[in-house]
Design a protein around this motif. Structure first.
Motif, mmCIF file in Angstrom:
data_model
loop_
_atom_site.group_PDB
_atom_site.id
_atom_site.type_symbol
_atom_site.label_atom_id
_atom_site.label_comp_id
_atom_site.label_asym_id
_atom_site.label_seq_id
_atom_site.Cartn_x
_atom_site.Cartn_y
_atom_site.Cartn_z
ATOM 1 N N GLU A 50 -4.036 -34.479 16.211
ATOM 2 C CA GLU A 50 -4.826 -35.501 15.527
ATOM 3 C C GLU A 50 -5.144 -35.115 14.093
ATOM 4 O OE1 GLU A 50 -8.135 -35.671 18.110
ATOM 5 O OE2 GLU A 50 -7.088 -36.763 19.691
ATOM 6 N N ARG A 51 -5.490 -33.843 13.851
ATOM 7 C CA ARG A 51 -5.945 -33.402 12.526
ATOM 8 C C ARG A 51 -4.805 -32.933 11.626
ATOM 9 N NH1 ARG A 51 -11.440 -33.064 11.633
ATOM 10 N NH2 ARG A 51 -12.471 -34.340 13.206
ATOM 11 N N GLY A 52 -3.708 -32.453 12.200
ATOM 12 C CA GLY A 52 -2.542 -32.136 11.393
ATOM 13 C C GLY A 52 -2.401 -30.700 10.944
ATOM 14 N N THR A 53 -3.501 -29.963 10.788
ATOM 15 C CA THR A 53 -3.434 -28.585 10.334
ATOM 16 C C THR A 53 -4.336 -27.708 11.190
ATOM 17 O OG1 THR A 53 -5.283 -28.715 8.755
ATOM 18 C CG2 THR A 53 -3.085 -29.361 7.953
ATOM 19 N N GLU A 79 -12.083 -26.546 11.909
ATOM 20 C CA GLU A 79 -13.324 -27.158 11.428
ATOM 21 C C GLU A 79 -13.866 -28.157 12.443
ATOM 22 O OE1 GLU A 79 -12.281 -28.852 7.693
ATOM 23 O OE2 GLU A 79 -12.289 -26.935 6.624
ATOM 24 N N ALA A 80 -12.986 -28.955 13.040
ATOM 25 C CA ALA A 80 -13.427 -29.980 13.989
ATOM 26 C C ALA A 80 -14.021 -29.359 15.248
ATOM 27 C CB ALA A 80 -12.261 -30.896 14.354
ATOM 28 N N LEU A 81 -13.482 -28.219 15.676
ATOM 29 C CA LEU A 81 -13.909 -27.609 16.938
ATOM 30 C C LEU A 81 -14.840 -26.418 16.740
ATOM 31 C CD1 LEU A 81 -10.505 -27.740 18.857
ATOM 32 C CD2 LEU A 81 -12.424 -29.330 19.028
ATOM 33 N N LEU A 82 -15.256 -26.195 15.477
ATOM 34 C CA LEU A 82 -16.171 -25.100 15.157
ATOM 35 C C LEU A 82 -15.604 -23.751 15.597
ATOM 36 C CD1 LEU A 82 -19.577 -26.772 16.149
ATOM 37 C CD2 LEU A 82 -18.459 -26.717 13.901
ATOM 38 N N LEU A 83 -14.322 -23.550 15.286
ATOM 39 C CA LEU A 83 -13.639 -22.302 15.555
ATOM 40 C C LEU A 83 -13.091 -21.739 14.254
ATOM 41 C CD1 LEU A 83 -11.535 -23.408 18.672
ATOM 42 C CD2 LEU A 83 -13.580 -21.977 18.716
ATOM 43 N N THR A 84 -12.603 -20.509 14.287
ATOM 44 C CA THR A 84 -11.897 -19.960 13.134
ATOM 45 C C THR A 84 -10.424 -20.327 13.254
ATOM 46 O OG1 THR A 84 -11.399 -17.865 14.234
ATOM 47 C CG2 THR A 84 -13.509 -18.015 13.033
ATOM 48 N N PRO A 85 -9.704 -20.440 12.126
ATOM 49 C CA PRO A 85 -8.269 -20.724 12.213
ATOM 50 C C PRO A 85 -7.512 -19.698 13.053
ATOM 51 C CG PRO A 85 -9.046 -21.084 9.983
ATOM 52 C CD PRO A 85 -10.186 -20.453 10.729
ATOM 53 N N SER A 86 -7.906 -18.421 12.957
ATOM 54 C CA SER A 86 -7.212 -17.403 13.750
ATOM 55 C C SER A 86 -7.434 -17.616 15.246
ATOM 56 C CB SER A 86 -7.679 -16.002 13.335
ATOM 57 O OG SER A 86 -9.073 -15.852 13.561
ATOM 58 N N ALA A 87 -8.652 -18.079 15.622
ATOM 59 C CA ALA A 87 -8.928 -18.353 17.031
ATOM 60 C C ALA A 87 -8.082 -19.518 17.531
ATOM 61 C CB ALA A 87 -10.410 -18.644 17.227
ATOM 62 N N ARG A 98 3.042 -25.712 6.919
ATOM 63 C CA ARG A 98 2.336 -26.334 8.025
ATOM 64 C C ARG A 98 3.062 -26.048 9.336
ATOM 65 N NH1 ARG A 98 -0.813 -30.889 6.070
ATOM 66 N NH2 ARG A 98 -0.464 -31.978 8.034
ATOM 67 N N VAL A 99 2.529 -26.520 10.406
ATOM 68 C CA VAL A 99 3.200 -26.432 11.703
ATOM 69 C C VAL A 99 3.306 -27.829 12.277
ATOM 70 C CG1 VAL A 99 2.458 -24.083 12.221
ATOM 71 C CG2 VAL A 99 1.005 -26.014 12.910
ATOM 72 N N ARG A 100 4.290 -28.027 13.100
ATOM 73 C CA ARG A 100 4.434 -29.307 13.796
ATOM 74 C C ARG A 100 4.562 -29.045 15.280
ATOM 75 N NH1 ARG A 100 9.439 -30.592 15.586
ATOM 76 N NH2 ARG A 100 8.875 -32.801 15.695
ATOM 77 N N LEU A 101 4.174 -30.046 16.076
ATOM 78 C CA LEU A 101 4.274 -29.915 17.513
ATOM 79 C C LEU A 101 5.720 -30.118 17.965
ATOM 80 C CD1 LEU A 101 1.194 -30.228 17.157
ATOM 81 C CD2 LEU A 101 1.187 -31.567 19.263
ATOM 82 N N THR A 102 6.144 -29.305 18.903
ATOM 83 C CA THR A 102 7.484 -29.447 19.458
ATOM 84 C C THR A 102 7.526 -30.613 20.440
ATOM 85 O OG1 THR A 102 7.012 -27.981 21.310
ATOM 86 C CG2 THR A 102 7.826 -26.951 19.275
ATOM 87 N N ASP A 103 8.738 -30.979 20.850
ATOM 88 C CA ASP A 103 8.872 -32.030 21.867
ATOM 89 C C ASP A 103 8.189 -31.611 23.159
ATOM 90 O OD1 ASP A 103 10.277 -33.550 20.080
ATOM 91 O OD2 ASP A 103 12.254 -33.020 20.871
ATOM 92 N N ALA A 104 8.246 -30.305 23.463
ATOM 93 C CA ALA A 104 7.581 -29.814 24.674
ATOM 94 C C ALA A 104 6.075 -30.011 24.577
ATOM 95 C CB ALA A 104 7.906 -28.334 24.877
ATOM 96 N N ALA A 105 5.501 -29.783 23.385
ATOM 97 C CA ALA A 105 4.064 -29.976 23.194
ATOM 98 C C ALA A 105 3.689 -31.441 23.377
ATOM 99 C CB ALA A 105 3.654 -29.489 21.808
ATOM 100 N N GLU A 106 4.535 -32.332 22.869
ATOM 101 C CA GLU A 106 4.256 -33.764 23.035
ATOM 102 C C GLU A 106 4.315 -34.157 24.504
ATOM 103 O OE1 GLU A 106 3.121 -35.699 20.876
ATOM 104 O OE2 GLU A 106 3.587 -34.747 18.957
ATOM 105 N N LEU A 107 5.253 -33.574 25.255
ATOM 106 C CA LEU A 107 5.339 -33.841 26.689
ATOM 107 C C LEU A 107 4.073 -33.352 27.396
ATOM 108 C CD1 LEU A 107 8.391 -33.254 29.005
ATOM 109 C CD2 LEU A 107 6.161 -32.359 29.648
ATOM 110 N N VAL A 108 3.630 -32.155 27.035
ATOM 111 C CA VAL A 108 2.413 -31.597 27.627
ATOM 112 C C VAL A 108 1.224 -32.510 27.366
ATOM 113 C CG1 VAL A 108 0.733 -29.718 27.401
ATOM 114 C CG2 VAL A 108 3.163 -29.184 27.615
#
Length: 304
Positions: A20-23, A29-37, A60-70
């Motif tokens: 949803e957020r893209g990065t 930031e949305a989940l109140l976590l650190t990027p490394s976490a 950036r990173v993108r979701l794989t087809d497997a991630a979309e299936l999940v």
């Protein structure tokens, strides 16, 4: 026997938020976590499921087809968990609970506050916590679990086909024309948008209100000349009062000013559509359902 413990709900939520957020940074930031976490949790989930979930795309990173299936299968899990949580809360608390509402600025005094007054009389065990947010931001808060119910404008809401949310139409809010009191059309028998085609218009430089104003004027046959740019209704009406231009103002947002005449438009009256939304499945929770009912009651009064 299936290894169900591979399906970690918390990590799936992180993966869904990343889509949803893209990065990774915005997800953190949305989940109140650190990027490394965030990165570590997603790496662990990929190992648990045995499939790659992310791939590099420049910086950036993108979701794989497997991630979309999940995530496609996880959507049903999240919906069922919302239903279970709502049913459990109803069983334990009945008409007791807190509902967090995210709403855009003009919806707070016009819809949310009157709904809270209704609930104090009819359902005193239900409390409402209000968070003012831009119309688009309200959906981001809802998706991230920061609010339980979002009030937004239909033009900024995800489509009704979005599997994450259940949308509830509330109100078609008429847009009235704000004119300086000494304007030639202030006392006219009837006013059309096209009569104001040559006037300087006052509206925001971008965002939903710019789109709504431009769309209404173009539907009436002209492109509005933006004489001044402002996003707040106080500023817009102050400029109208000073004779600096004209504006379209939602009836919900109108504040009386001695030097401004509000005129209802006739044949080409535009509207903005206000909707409420909850995460799919959560509408079955007693407290959320009570708040939605109170909002509908208030909206019905305004819609008369």
């Amino acid at each position: 026997m299936a290894e169900y413990d591979r399906w970690d709900i918390r990590k799936l939520l992180i993966l869904r938020t990343l889509r949803e957020r893209g990065t990774v940074t915005a997800t953190a930031e949305a989940l109140l976590l650190t990027p490394s976490a965030v990165s570590q949790q997603l790496t662990n989930l990929a190992k648990q499921l045995g499939v790659p979930l992310l791939e590099a795309q420049g910086r950036r990173v993108r979701l794989t087809d497997a991630a979309e299936l999940v995530l496609r299968h996880a959507a049903a899990v999240f919906e069922q968990l919302e239903r279970a949580d709502a049913e459990l809360a109803a069983y334990v608390h009945g008409d007791v609970g807190e509902v967090r509402v995210g709403a855009f600025s003009t919806a707070v005094p016009a819809l949310v506050v009157p709904a809270v007054r209704v609930l104090r009389t009819t359902r005193p065990g239900i409390s409402v916590q209000v968070r003012e947010a831009e119309a688009a931001e309200a959906y981001e808060l809802l998706a991230a679990g920061a609010v339980d119910l979002a009030l937004s404008l239909a033009v900024q809401a995800p489509t009704a086909a979005d599997p994450r949310f259940t949308r509830v139409p509330l109100l078609a809010d008429p847009l009235d024309l704000a004119l300086p009191r000494d304007h030639a059309l202030a006392g006219a028998d009837a006013v059309r948008l096209a009569d104001l085609a040559a006037e300087p218009w006052i509206f925001g430089g971008s965002g939903p209100w710019s789109d709504i104003t431009r769309g209404a004027c173009e539907a009436a046959g002209f492109s509005p000349h933006q004489g001044h740019s402002a996003a707040g209704w106080t500023a817009i009406l102050a400029m109208v009062e000073a004779g600096m231009g004209v504006a379209l103002v939602p009836r919900m947002a109108a504040v009386r000013r001695d030097g401004v005449v509000m005129r209802a438009l006739d044949a080409d009256r535009p509207h903005r559509h206000v909707v409420a939304a909850v995460r799919r499945g959560a509408e079955e929770g007693v407290a959320v359902a009570r708040v939605l009912a109170a909002l509908r009651e208030v909206a019905a009064r305004l819609d008369r």
